[in-house]
Motif scaffolding. Structure first.
Motif, mmCIF file in Angstrom:
data_model
loop_
_atom_site.group_PDB
_atom_site.id
_atom_site.type_symbol
_atom_site.label_atom_id
_atom_site.label_comp_id
_atom_site.label_asym_id
_atom_site.label_seq_id
_atom_site.Cartn_x
_atom_site.Cartn_y
_atom_site.Cartn_z
ATOM 1 N N GLU A 287 0.823 -1.206 0.000
ATOM 2 C CA GLU A 287 0.000 0.000 0.000
ATOM 3 C C GLU A 287 0.859 1.258 0.000
ATOM 4 O O GLU A 287 0.562 2.236 -0.682
ATOM 5 C CB GLU A 287 -0.938 -0.010 1.210
ATOM 6 N N ALA A 288 1.954 1.228 0.808
ATOM 7 C CA ALA A 288 2.849 2.393 0.865
ATOM 8 C C ALA A 288 3.494 2.643 -0.491
ATOM 9 O O ALA A 288 3.580 3.783 -0.961
ATOM 10 C CB ALA A 288 3.914 2.182 1.937
ATOM 11 N N ASN A 289 3.968 1.584 -1.139
ATOM 12 C CA ASN A 289 4.594 1.719 -2.463
ATOM 13 C C ASN A 289 3.588 2.212 -3.499
ATOM 14 O O ASN A 289 3.912 3.019 -4.372
ATOM 15 C CB ASN A 289 5.200 0.385 -2.906
ATOM 16 N N THR A 290 2.357 1.697 -3.381
ATOM 17 C CA THR A 290 1.309 2.114 -4.313
ATOM 18 C C THR A 290 0.988 3.592 -4.134
ATOM 19 O O THR A 290 0.834 4.335 -5.116
ATOM 20 C CB THR A 290 0.042 1.270 -4.110
ATOM 21 N N GLU A 291 0.891 4.034 -2.856
ATOM 22 C CA GLU A 291 0.602 5.442 -2.589
ATOM 23 C C GLU A 291 1.717 6.330 -3.107
ATOM 24 O O GLU A 291 1.474 7.422 -3.633
ATOM 25 C CB GLU A 291 0.393 5.668 -1.082
ATOM 26 N N LEU A 292 2.960 5.868 -2.950
ATOM 27 C CA LEU A 292 4.097 6.636 -3.463
ATOM 28 C C LEU A 292 4.020 6.781 -4.982
ATOM 29 O O LEU A 292 4.230 7.865 -5.531
ATOM 30 C CB LEU A 292 5.403 5.946 -3.060
ATOM 31 N N LEU A 293 3.701 5.668 -5.655
ATOM 32 C CA LEU A 293 3.576 5.712 -7.117
ATOM 33 C C LEU A 293 2.439 6.638 -7.547
ATOM 34 O O LEU A 293 2.564 7.384 -8.515
ATOM 35 C CB LEU A 293 3.341 4.306 -7.662
ATOM 36 N N LYS A 294 1.331 6.595 -6.807
ATOM 37 C CA LYS A 294 0.197 7.453 -7.140
ATOM 38 C C LYS A 294 0.579 8.933 -7.036
ATOM 39 O O LYS A 294 0.217 9.746 -7.892
ATOM 40 C CB LYS A 294 -0.991 7.150 -6.214
ATOM 41 N N THR A 295 1.337 9.275 -5.980
ATOM 42 C CA THR A 295 1.787 10.661 -5.820
ATOM 43 C C THR A 295 2.753 11.042 -6.931
ATOM 44 O O THR A 295 2.701 12.156 -7.469
ATOM 45 C CB THR A 295 2.455 10.836 -4.445
ATOM 46 N N HIS A 296 3.642 10.121 -7.269
ATOM 47 C CA HIS A 296 4.602 10.362 -8.353
ATOM 48 C C HIS A 296 3.863 10.596 -9.676
ATOM 49 O O HIS A 296 4.216 11.498 -10.456
ATOM 50 C CB HIS A 296 5.527 9.156 -8.463
ATOM 51 N N HIS B 33 22.210 18.004 2.132
ATOM 52 C CA HIS B 33 22.718 19.349 2.407
ATOM 53 C C HIS B 33 23.530 19.893 1.238
ATOM 54 O O HIS B 33 23.535 21.106 0.987
ATOM 55 C CB HIS B 33 23.582 19.330 3.684
ATOM 56 N N ASN B 34 24.205 18.998 0.505
ATOM 57 C CA ASN B 34 25.023 19.421 -0.620
ATOM 58 C C ASN B 34 24.199 20.076 -1.720
ATOM 59 O O ASN B 34 24.680 20.969 -2.421
ATOM 60 C CB ASN B 34 25.802 18.225 -1.187
ATOM 61 N N VAL B 35 22.955 19.638 -1.890
ATOM 62 C CA VAL B 35 22.113 20.188 -2.964
ATOM 63 C C VAL B 35 21.128 21.243 -2.453
ATOM 64 O O VAL B 35 20.171 21.591 -3.141
ATOM 65 C CB VAL B 35 21.357 19.071 -3.720
ATOM 66 N N GLY B 36 21.344 21.726 -1.212
ATOM 67 C CA GLY B 36 20.572 22.884 -0.759
ATOM 68 C C GLY B 36 19.358 22.596 0.080
ATOM 69 O O GLY B 36 18.566 23.497 0.354
ATOM 70 N N TYR B 37 19.167 21.342 0.519
ATOM 71 C CA TYR B 37 18.052 21.018 1.399
ATOM 72 C C TYR B 37 18.543 20.943 2.840
ATOM 73 O O TYR B 37 19.631 20.434 3.107
ATOM 74 C CB TYR B 37 17.418 19.682 1.017
ATOM 75 N N GLN B 38 17.722 21.415 3.768
ATOM 76 C CA GLN B 38 18.070 21.348 5.186
ATOM 77 C C GLN B 38 17.354 20.197 5.889
ATOM 78 O O GLN B 38 17.864 19.632 6.845
ATOM 79 C CB GLN B 38 17.685 22.670 5.889
ATOM 80 N N ASN B 39 16.158 19.857 5.427
ATOM 81 C CA ASN B 39 15.325 18.841 6.068
ATOM 82 C C ASN B 39 15.460 17.527 5.303
ATOM 83 O O ASN B 39 15.028 17.411 4.152
ATOM 84 C CB ASN B 39 13.860 19.306 6.084
ATOM 85 N N LEU B 40 16.082 16.517 5.928
ATOM 86 C CA LEU B 40 16.343 15.238 5.254
ATOM 87 C C LEU B 40 15.052 14.558 4.840
ATOM 88 O O LEU B 40 14.941 14.019 3.738
ATOM 89 C CB LEU B 40 17.147 14.312 6.187
ATOM 90 N N SER B 41 14.048 14.562 5.725
ATOM 91 C CA SER B 41 12.769 13.912 5.418
ATOM 92 C C SER B 41 12.130 14.530 4.179
ATOM 93 O O SER B 41 11.628 13.826 3.298
ATOM 94 C CB SER B 41 11.824 14.034 6.615
ATOM 95 N N TYR B 42 12.187 15.866 4.082
ATOM 96 C CA TYR B 42 11.600 16.541 2.920
ATOM 97 C C TYR B 42 12.383 16.232 1.655
ATOM 98 O O TYR B 42 11.811 16.035 0.581
ATOM 99 C CB TYR B 42 11.557 18.043 3.164
ATOM 100 N N PHE B 43 13.727 16.174 1.764
ATOM 101 C CA PHE B 43 14.555 15.845 0.606
ATOM 102 C C PHE B 43 14.237 14.448 0.081
ATOM 103 O O PHE B 43 14.077 14.247 -1.125
ATOM 104 C CB PHE B 43 16.037 15.937 0.991
ATOM 105 N N VAL B 44 14.137 13.466 0.990
ATOM 106 C CA VAL B 44 13.863 12.082 0.582
ATOM 107 C C VAL B 44 12.512 12.000 -0.105
ATOM 108 O O VAL B 44 12.358 11.360 -1.149
ATOM 109 C CB VAL B 44 13.918 11.136 1.800
ATOM 110 N N ARG B 45 11.518 12.685 0.472
ATOM 111 C CA ARG B 45 10.175 12.660 -0.130
ATOM 112 C C ARG B 45 10.185 13.310 -1.516
ATOM 113 O O ARG B 45 9.592 12.788 -2.470
ATOM 114 C CB ARG B 45 9.188 13.390 0.781
ATOM 115 N N SER B 46 10.889 14.443 -1.653
ATOM 116 C CA SER B 46 10.963 15.130 -2.947
ATOM 117 C C SER B 46 11.649 14.250 -3.984
ATOM 118 O O SER B 46 11.218 14.187 -5.141
ATOM 119 C CB SER B 46 11.733 16.444 -2.797
ATOM 120 N N PHE B 47 12.725 13.546 -3.586
ATOM 121 C CA PHE B 47 13.453 12.670 -4.503
ATOM 122 C C PHE B 47 12.561 11.529 -4.976
ATOM 123 O O PHE B 47 12.522 11.185 -6.167
ATOM 124 C CB PHE B 47 14.709 12.131 -3.804
ATOM 125 N N ARG B 48 11.814 10.930 -4.035
ATOM 126 C CA ARG B 48 10.929 9.814 -4.408
ATOM 127 C C ARG B 48 9.848 10.260 -5.365
ATOM 128 O O ARG B 48 9.519 9.561 -6.323
ATOM 129 C CB ARG B 48 10.291 9.208 -3.151
#
Length: 518
Positions: A133-142, A482-497
């Motif tokens: 379900e988590a993977n499916t929700e991620l794909l749906k958001t993508h 941090h190298n690419v300008g993000y301060q919040n790791l959780s937000y960076f991971v979500r944006s990348f996904r």
């Protein structure tokens, strides 16, 4: 708590099973039935996790009961217990994917081992379902993210055949939220974007929506059709804006789309929302925009005369012809049919405007300005005043067009600055200062020249650099963040996904696997 149904036409046998469940302290909700027919009623009444059933019973035997139970609950765990060591019964039990076949009298150790195995199976299935379900929700958001950014719907359906795209029809409207600074990247490190949405839900009870993080400055809320309709969308947007300002002391400008009649309309509606929200730099007291709201609120004139005069002065200063024309038109429209304002005040206001416009025009000396002011005071109709000022406006516009830098040159400077400073905080205001243009005008010409907004361009660059670092280095994900300008790791991971359809760690694993196989 899991629920077990014990089925046997002999009460003593059921009591033995209940005794053993209590003896080994299995935390189960226990239900009993003395035959298959009664058991089927219990199954239809409530969900059952474990079916513990005899085989030979009146009305409906255990094999038929297990068949019907699996039709109702495909993941149900079935255990047969019988006094008959019959191969045919065992064969049928196996065909029904029974967990075990226990012979009477039940051996306590065997019973305990079987129940432990069954409960572990249930937990494993729940974990697997949650992961799917988590993977499916991620794909749906993508998919939503790519759809908003103009990827054709048919192409997405071909790329993701396992996804049911019916969920796209659940949305009724969109709300675009835009911040003056990268708001979500400034959340406390122990929080993520889900924390923020929980706060919104607390502010608006019975509010149902999904969301997309477009970039650190923008998100989209997708309102569902089955949400509570007691609040108008404009009221919802206003509450969200007030909540953000109260909690974080930051301005959030909100744009509301028209009704979504079909998923393929989402990209166009998003573009319209961005256009509505562009007006916030000259409608200074307005925070929520929509097509309906724009037409209604323009008659309420939330901006004061001093605001408009200052905006016109700033537009001239920054050579922003778009903002200049818009604010001039706003001032004309405000008084074009306003019968409640004194004619004396109208003449005074537009004489003041004339002085402001002529300040930098060499053709208008003091004598010419005074003569033009006399003409304004002699006008009998507002249309005559407007005609005089439009003539001056045209001269101002011509001069600004001549003085403006080449848009392509400006955009090249902005791009170069972004590439050199992507590790730092980048905002539209900061970038506009580098080329001495207003934020609104820079945003407009950037889209005209590149086909995408500045925030999207920055995010795409950062994501591509992060991808390259994952591929070519052994840097930790936190360091890349941090190298690419993000301060919040959780937000960076979500944006990348959402951008690439996989987390940074998962992407790195896939890259390495492809490299090993090549």
């Amino acid at each position: 708590m899991y629920r077990i149904l014990i089925v046997d036409d002999e009460k003593d046998e059921r009591n033995v099973i209940r005794f053993l469940l209590n003896k080994y302290r299995f935390q189960l909700d226990i239900i009993e039935a003395n035959n298959g027919k009664e058991a089927l009623i219990q199954l239809e009444k409530q969900p059952i996790n474990i079916l513990f059933t005899d085989i030979k019973m009146p009305f409906i035997d255990g094999i038929e009961l297990a068949t019907k139970a699996r039709e109702l609950y495909p993941t149900i765990q079935t255990i047969f217990f019988s006094g008959h060591d019959d191969f045919n019964f065992i064969k049928k039990a196996l065909s029904l994917r029974a967990v075990d076949y226990i012979l009477k009298p039940v051996k306590p150790d065997e019973f305990q081992q079987t129940l432990c195995s069954v409960i572990q199976n249930i937990k494993t299935q729940e974990k697997e379902r949650a992961q799917i379900e988590a993977n499916t929700e991620l794909l749906k958001t993508h998919i939503l993210n790519r759809l908003i950014n103009k990827t054709p719907l048919e192409k997405l359906k071909n790329e993701y055949p396992s996804i049911n795209f019916a969920y796209l029809n659940e949305y009724s409207q969109m709300i675009l939220m835009q911040f003056d600074e990268p708001f979500f990247d400034r959340l406390p490190k122990e929080k993520d974007t889900l924390f923020f949405y929980q706060q919104i839900e607390e502010a608006i009870p019975n509010f149902s929506c999904d969301f997309i993080d477009l970039n650190p400055f923008q998100i989209i809320l997708l309102l569902k059709k089955n949400r509570d309709n007691s609040l108008h969308t404009k009221q919802i947007a206003t509450r969200i804006q007030k909540k953000i300002h109260l909690e974080y002391r930051i301005n959030c400008f909100i744009s509301i789309s028209n009704e979504i009649s079909a998923p393929y309309e989402m990209p166009r509606l998003y573009e319209e929302m961005e256009k509505y929200i562009e007006d916030h730099f000259f409608y200074s007291d307005t925070y929520a925009y929509s097509k309906e709201a724009t037409s209604i609120e323009s008659k309420n004139y939330p901006e004061t005369d001093d605001d408009l005069l200052q905006a016109i002065q700033n537009a001239i200063k920054f050579a922003d012809t778009v903002s200049f024309r818009q604010n001039m038109n706003s001032l004309f429209e405000k008084y074009r049919s306003n019968l409640e304002i004194s004619h004396v005040y109208v003449r005074f206001l537009f004489s003041k405007l004339l002085q402001l416009l002529c300040h930098d025009l060499p053709l208008y000396d003091k004598r010419t300005i005074n003569k033009t002011m006399e003409a304004i005071y002699s006008c009998h109709h507002f249309s005559d005043i407007e005609e005089i000022l439009i003539s001056v406006q045209n001269e101002i516009t011509k001069r600004l067009e001549e003085e403006k830098k080449s848009p392509k040159h400006v955009i090249q400077i902005v791009k170069q600055y972004i590439h050199e400073h992507y590790q730092e905080d980048l905002s539209l205001n900061l970038l506009s200062e580098q080329v001495y243009l207003s934020p609104g005008y820079l945003s407009e010409i950037f889209i005209q020249e590149t086909g995408c907004g500045i925030n999207k361009y920055i995010k795409n660059l950062r994501m591509e650099i992060a991808k390259d670092l994952l591929h070519s280095t052994n840097m930790k994900v936190n360091d890349i963040c941090h190298n690419v300008g993000y301060q919040n790791l959780s937000y960076f991971v979500r944006s990348f996904r959402e951008h690439f359809g996989a987390s940074p760690e998962k992407y790195r694993q896939m890259e390495r696997k492809m490299k090993e196989n090549s």
